[in-house]
Design a protein around this motif. Structure first.
Motif, PDB file in Angstrom:
ATOM      1  N   ARG A  51     -18.311 -15.219  15.192  1.00 28.40           N
ATOM      2  CA  ARG A  51     -19.505 -15.964  14.960  1.00 28.40           C
ATOM      3  C   ARG A  51     -19.718 -16.241  13.495  1.00 28.40           C
ATOM      4  NH1 ARG A  51     -23.505 -12.372  12.898  1.00 28.40           N
ATOM      5  NH2 ARG A  51     -23.373 -10.280  13.029  1.00 28.40           N
ATOM      6  N   PRO A  52     -20.755 -17.039  13.043  1.00 30.42           N
ATOM      7  CA  PRO A  52     -21.026 -17.355  11.954  1.00 30.42           C
ATOM      8  C   PRO A  52     -21.416 -16.189  10.958  1.00 30.42           C
ATOM      9  CG  PRO A  52     -22.096 -18.914  12.958  1.00 30.42           C
ATOM     10  CD  PRO A  52     -21.564 -17.819  14.122  1.00 30.42           C
ATOM     11  N   PHE A  53     -20.689 -16.006   9.649  1.00 25.60           N
ATOM     12  CA  PHE A  53     -20.772 -14.794   8.949  1.00 25.60           C
ATOM     13  C   PHE A  53     -22.327 -14.743   8.566  1.00 25.60           C
ATOM     14  CE2 PHE A  53     -21.293 -12.776   4.829  1.00 25.60           C
ATOM     15  CZ  PHE A  53     -20.169 -11.713   4.794  1.00 25.60           C
ATOM     16  N   GLY A  54     -22.808 -13.529   8.793  1.00 27.62           N
ATOM     17  CA  GLY A  54     -24.208 -13.030   8.337  1.00 27.62           C
ATOM     18  C   GLY A  54     -24.188 -11.534   8.178  1.00 27.62           C
ATOM     19  N   ASN A  55     -25.594 -11.189   8.175  1.00 25.39           N
ATOM     20  CA  ASN A  55     -26.033  -9.738   7.825  1.00 25.39           C
ATOM     21  C   ASN A  55     -26.089  -9.209   9.357  1.00 25.39           C
ATOM     22  OD1 ASN A  55     -26.311 -10.165   5.005  1.00 25.39           O
ATOM     23  ND2 ASN A  55     -28.658 -10.550   5.438  1.00 25.39           N
ATOM     24  N   LEU A  56     -25.609  -7.777   8.966  1.00 22.84           N
ATOM     25  CA  LEU A  56     -25.879  -6.902  10.522  1.00 22.84           C
ATOM     26  C   LEU A  56     -27.237  -6.430  10.375  1.00 22.84           C
ATOM     27  CD1 LEU A  56     -22.502  -5.015   9.742  1.00 22.84           C
ATOM     28  CD2 LEU A  56     -22.989  -6.845  11.221  1.00 22.84           C
ATOM     29  N   ALA A  57     -27.729  -5.982  11.585  1.00 22.02           N
ATOM     30  CA  ALA A  57     -28.900  -5.282  11.965  1.00 22.02           C
ATOM     31  C   ALA A  57     -28.417  -3.850  12.534  1.00 22.02           C
ATOM     32  CB  ALA A  57     -29.799  -6.195  13.095  1.00 22.02           C
ATOM     33  N   LEU A  58     -28.823  -2.889  11.504  1.00 21.90           N
ATOM     34  CA  LEU A  58     -28.705  -1.698  11.679  1.00 21.90           C
ATOM     35  C   LEU A  58     -29.812  -0.768  11.664  1.00 21.90           C
ATOM     36  CD1 LEU A  58     -25.576  -0.732   9.489  1.00 21.90           C
ATOM     37  CD2 LEU A  58     -25.566  -0.906  12.044  1.00 21.90           C
ATOM     38  N   HIS A  59     -30.146   0.290  12.625  1.00 24.02           N
ATOM     39  CA  HIS A  59     -31.194   1.083  12.755  1.00 24.02           C
ATOM     40  C   HIS A  59     -31.169   1.826  11.346  1.00 24.02           C
ATOM     41  CE1 HIS A  59     -34.085   4.352  13.943  1.00 24.02           C
ATOM     42  NE2 HIS A  59     -34.344   3.318  14.948  1.00 24.02           N
ATOM     43  N   PRO A  60     -32.320   2.105  10.844  1.00 20.88           N
ATOM     44  CA  PRO A  60     -32.449   2.884   9.659  1.00 20.88           C
ATOM     45  C   PRO A  60     -31.905   4.292   9.637  1.00 20.88           C
ATOM     46  CG  PRO A  60     -34.361   1.778   9.854  1.00 20.88           C
ATOM     47  CD  PRO A  60     -33.736   1.590  11.184  1.00 20.88           C
ATOM     48  N   ALA A  61     -31.749   4.801  10.847  1.00 24.58           N
ATOM     49  CA  ALA A  61     -31.291   6.349  11.188  1.00 24.58           C
ATOM     50  C   ALA A  61     -29.754   5.992  11.648  1.00 24.58           C
ATOM     51  CB  ALA A  61     -32.090   7.008  12.450  1.00 24.58           C
ATOM     52  N   SER A  62     -29.228   5.050  11.698  1.00 18.81           N
ATOM     53  CA  SER A  62     -27.801   4.959  12.095  1.00 18.81           C
ATOM     54  C   SER A  62     -26.979   5.792  11.281  1.00 18.81           C
ATOM     55  CB  SER A  62     -27.225   3.469  11.693  1.00 18.81           C
ATOM     56  OG  SER A  62     -25.915   3.489  11.640  1.00 18.81           O
TER      57      SER A  62
END
Length: 400
Positions: A51-62
């Motif tokens: 997919r197009p390069f972009g930021n990841l979405a991570l939970h703060p408690a990951s």
């Protein structure tokens, strides 16, 4: 494990491509697309997604953020004089990544299937591979836990992703690097994760690196044990070319005892030196006392670090307990010879391959062996064709 995942690959191309800049500082420019593959304990691996390069979405408690359950790899795509692209011994990177994943309690994956997904990503981004024998496309597979939990436990959710970056030389200086050696900082220890490529191994080195600069050095020479054994140089494996205590010419590097990263370049240099048959090539412990004595007695011929990012880097100076050890590097014939031969192999100028780690594990029917004879040497690799007509050479290994 994900099985035949490459066949399920989903591709979403970017509608807005970046202007490709000149290769600058290492690892700060990234291509238009990335590869992501999600995993959960209940459903296993999802279909891989370019997919197009972009930021990841991570939970703060990951737990990748909270407990550093993460790892990465590093390999490169090279453009040869024939305009073909080549990967250098990529199955060694896949094997090392699989070991790091096991050590981090992250899920197992099919190494050949992941490599095929990476090939597809590089195929899409082939115009980003520099037309240069001193620059390449750096490939960074990364594996992180995405489980949202403050508990220290084996993850049940994870993300494997791959990003690409066109890179030139790793060190800004063209001169030999200088190293600061102080036993108060330890990079890794037996029973730890020094033989894995995990971010924690590098994050904890920052303070020592900063202090090395205060001593007028660029990198840290990592020591271990009461006898101050030499282990690694910065983020590099280290080699010493010298006349040893027995009067024999030797190319030596520390052994893989659990605290040394099993570098692909390191392994290739050992095989190359042994193929030459001109001096002893050994994996042995070397202490700072031995190095100091050898420098004083003028038995050191040259010393260098190596790795995928830096390739082969001469070492010109070591600062240790008040001693300023000057290492010969102006006429480093072995260092320059190794660098040239490896570069020739990587860009296709010379490839004589005899090992078969890729051949034995890759089952993709679209891959077929290609061989030729150049300058009296047999060249064996895989050409990975695609519908677009793009061919990708995967170098298995080399030397006869």
């Amino acid at each position: 494990m994900f099985v035949n995942q490459a066949a399920d690959l989903v591709i979403q191309l970017s509608s807005s491509l970046k202007t490709k800049p000149d290769v600058g500082e290492f690892g700060i420019v990234f291509t238009d697309h990335m590869l992501t593959i999600e995993w959960t304990a209940t459903k296993g691996w999802k279909a891989p997604f370019i997919r197009p390069f972009g930021n990841l979405a991570l939970h703060p408690a990951s737990t990748s953020l909270q407990n550093a359950i993460q790892l990465f790899e590093g390999l490169k795509a090279y453009r040869g004089d024939d305009n073909q692209l080549r990967l250098f011994r990529p199955m060694l990177n896949m094997k090392r990544m699989a070991y790091s994943a096991w050590r981090a309690c992250l899920p197992a994956f099919d190494q050949s299937e992941l490599l095929e997904c990476i090939r597809r990503l590089v195929e899409i981004e082939q115009d980003w591979v520099p037309h240069s024998d001193v620059a390449s496309l750096y490939i960074r597979p990364t594996f992180v836990s995405t489980e949202p939990s403050l508990g220290v436990k084996k993850p049940i959710r994870a993300l494997l992703y791959v990003i690409l970056s066109p890179v030139g030389v790793y060190f800004k200086t063209t001169d030999a690097v200088s190293l600061w050696a102080d036993p108060k900082y330890i990079r890794a220890w037996k029973g730890g994760t020094g033989d894995c490529k995990m971010g924690g191994n590098y994050g904890c080195s920052m303070l020592a690196q900063h202090e090395a600069v205060d001593y007028g050095c660029q990198q840290v020479l990592w020591l271990y044990g009461d006898d101050h054994q030499i282990t690694e140089a910065g983020t590099m494996n280290v080699f010493l070319h010298w006349i040893n205590e027995n009067g024999d010419e030797e190319l030596a590097t520390p052994p893989l005892d659990g605290i040394i990263l099993p570098g692909v370049t390191r392994r290739s240099i050992l095989e190359l030196g042994r193929k030459w048959g001109e001096f002893a090539v050994t994996e042995r412990y070397i202490t700072m006392d031995q190095l100091c004595s050898a420098v004083k007695q003028q038995r050191v011929k040259e010393m260098f670090g190596c790795g995928t990012a830096c390739m082969v880097c001469p070492i010109g100076r070591v600062v240790y307990q008040g001693q300023d050890l000057h290492i010969p590097h102006q006429d480093a014939k072995v260092t320059s010879r190794i660098a040239k031969e490896l570069t020739d192999i990587q860009v296709g100028g010379r490839t004589n391959i005899h090992m078969h780690e890729y051949m034995q594990t890759h089952t993709d029917a679209r891959c077929f062996p290609y061989s030729s004879v150049t300058a009296g040497r047999t060249s064996v690799c895989f050409i990975l064709p695609s519908p677009s007509g793009f061919c990708f050479h995967v170098l298995i290994a080399y030397f006869e």
